[in-house]
Design an enzyme around this catalytic site. Structure first.
Site, PDB file in Angstrom:
ATOM      1  CE  LYS A  57       6.090   6.718   6.539  1.00  0.00           C
ATOM      2  NZ  LYS A  57       5.864   6.253   5.210  1.00  0.00           N
TER       3      LYS A  57
HETATM    4  C1  LIG Z   1       6.549   5.703   3.953  1.00  0.00           C
HETATM    5  C2  LIG Z   1       7.314   6.413   2.921  1.00  0.00           C
HETATM    6  C3  LIG Z   1       6.975   6.338   1.565  1.00  0.00           C
HETATM    7  C4  LIG Z   1       5.953   5.400   1.029  1.00  0.00           C
HETATM    8  O1  LIG Z   1       4.698   5.584   1.544  1.00  0.00           O
HETATM    9  P1  LIG Z   1       3.568   4.488   1.273  1.00  0.00           P
HETATM   10  O2  LIG Z   1       2.314   5.214   1.672  1.00  0.00           O
HETATM   11  O3  LIG Z   1       3.869   3.325   2.171  1.00  0.00           O
HETATM   12  O4  LIG Z   1       3.600   4.141  -0.155  1.00  0.00           O
HETATM   13  C5  LIG Z   1       7.696   7.106   0.668  1.00  0.00           C
HETATM   14  N1  LIG Z   1       8.703   7.900   1.063  1.00  0.00           N
HETATM   15  C6  LIG Z   1       9.072   7.976   2.351  1.00  0.00           C
HETATM   16  C7  LIG Z   1      10.191   8.897   2.722  1.00  0.00           C
HETATM   17  C8  LIG Z   1       8.396   7.235   3.318  1.00  0.00           C
HETATM   18  O5  LIG Z   1       8.792   7.283   4.595  1.00  0.00           O
END
Ligand SMILES: *Cc1c(COP(=O)(O)O)cnc(C)c1O
Length: 392
Positions: free
Chosen positions: A186
């Site tokens: 992210k």
């Molecule tokens: C990465 C992601 C998640 C989940 O995030 P985590 O921290 O890995 O649980 C949820 N929604 C979207 C759109 C994502 O890209």
């Protein structure tokens, strides 16, 4: 994606190791406060750090009393966790369509068409870091008593489109609760990690309790002699984060604006270069131009990924293989939720008439985008993509 870990990141984590206190404590509180203030310096929301965005979405729905019999509308074009968070609660997931080929956000018209008297909550996703129309969604939901939980995993420190008064609103603070991810791919990372934010005092208190076993006191408070016993007042979970992650988060947060700024430049440059490839559709191209113009009025942007739609009839696997041979990693965001084995057969997942999602899904391809991507590297990606499509 690529990770950017600096000497300050390492120092921050090592400082925690040296301190001899690893579990959720003062650094986590500092991280929560810093994130809230970065998100909205004028009016910081409550921020509750958790182990992941998935955990944040799960307790967000529980805090809003979503459960069996309730319907939750979720885009099919998202990471599977968005829908799963609703399934965990026993609610029924109603999958909704995207706006169009060039705007892969949740379609408000489609959401409205799917609303029933059982609809309790909508989970818009700020797909690719581009804002879903959360202000329009508020207008649809507010007088119907429907809550919004924003999946803001892709969009930390980005703002909505302008409202009627020309004001931009921080994504994640328009709905009842907003959820962020700090997973390693992210815009900022704590390896695993997430954050729930809300302006509602009662929801914030409930989220804190649900994060930690439904308990009324934390280990740190007992350690400091502030609390001697505790009660359990809710069926909570262990969704806590820890001081190592909080330290890394604080350090990463200090560079997030710079990273987002570079991502804006890179996305604009991609749009320019990719326009030369025949038959390729680059979603958000027009929206990104007007969003960049809004930056003069103080709007913040946070592009996360760069999805394209391959020319119709083009074999995606072959294109990906071709690019892999050129040393370029690509991926797909996302295989729609209604095509998974679990979800296609699940009696609490309703997927009908997702025509636009079905049409774009086989053409989706995500190109490399990260803060340290160089212009020359991007040119290699674009050239390789053009060759791969021509060879198809
Ligand atoms: C990465 C992601 C998640 C989940 O995030 P985590 O921290 O890995 O649980 C949820 N929604 C979207 C759109 C994502 O890209």
């Amino acid at each position: 994606s690529d990770l950017v870990l600096t000497a300050s990141d390492r120092d921050a984590v090592n400082e925690v190791l040296d301190s001899n206190w690893l579990t959720m404590g003062e650094r986590t509180k500092r991280f929560e406060k810093a994130f809230a203030e970065a998100l909205d310096p004028e009016d910081p929301p409550h921020a509750i750090a958790v182990s992941s965005c998935t955990a944040a979405m799960h307790i967000a729905l529980l805090a809003l009393d979503v459960g069996p019999g309730d319907e939750v509308i979720v885009p099919s074009l998202t990471f599977v966790a968005t829908a799963n968070a609703a399934l965990y609660t026993g609610a029924t997931v109603i999958l909704a369509d995207v706006e169009s080929e060039t705007d892969l956000s949740l379609s408000l018209a489609d959401v409205e068409a799917r609303m029933t008297d059982k609809t309790r909550l909508i989970m818009p996703v700020h797909y690719a870091g581009r804002p879903a129309d959360v202000l329009g969604l508020r207008r649809l939901c507010d007088d119907r008593g429907i809550h919004i939980v924003e999946d803001a995993a892709h969009s930390p420190l980005a703002d909505s489109q302008a409202d009627a008064e020309g004001v931009f609103h921080p994504l994640g603070t328009v709905g009842s609760i907003g959820c962020f991810s700090f997973f390693s791919n992210k815009n900022m990372t704590t390896a695993e990690g997430g954050m729930a934010v809300t302006h509602d005092d009662d929801l914030a208190a409930r989220l804190r309790v649900l994060r930690s076993h439904g308990m009324t006191a934390l280990t740190l408070e007992r350690h400091k002699g502030h609390a001697h016993g505790y009660d359990c007042i809710d069926l909570g979970y262990n969704y806590r984060t820890d001081e190592l992650r909080a330290a890394l988060g604080l350090s990463q947060l200090s560079r997030l604006v710079d990273g987002n700024t570079r991502r804006v430049e890179l996305s604009a440059r991609y749009h320019d270069k990719l326009a030369a490839i025949d038959g390729l559709v680059v979603p958000f191209a027009a929206r990104d131009v007007s969003a960049r113009q809004d930056m003069d009025q103080g709007r913040r942007l946070a592009p996360h990924i760069l999805p394209v739609l391959l020319p119709e009839g083009c074999d995606r696997q072959q294109v990906q293989a071709h690019m892999r041979d050129d040393g370029i990693q690509t991926s797909v965001h996302y295989r729609p939720i209604h095509t998974f084995e679990l979800h296609s057969q699940h009696d609490r997942v309703i997927a009908t008439g997702l025509d636009k999602t079905d049409a774009i899904a086989p053409r989706l391809l995500t190109l490399p985008l990260y803060a340290t991507l160089g212009d020359e590297a991007m040119d290699l990606v674009v050239a390789a993509l053009a060759r791969a499509i021509a060879a198809n």
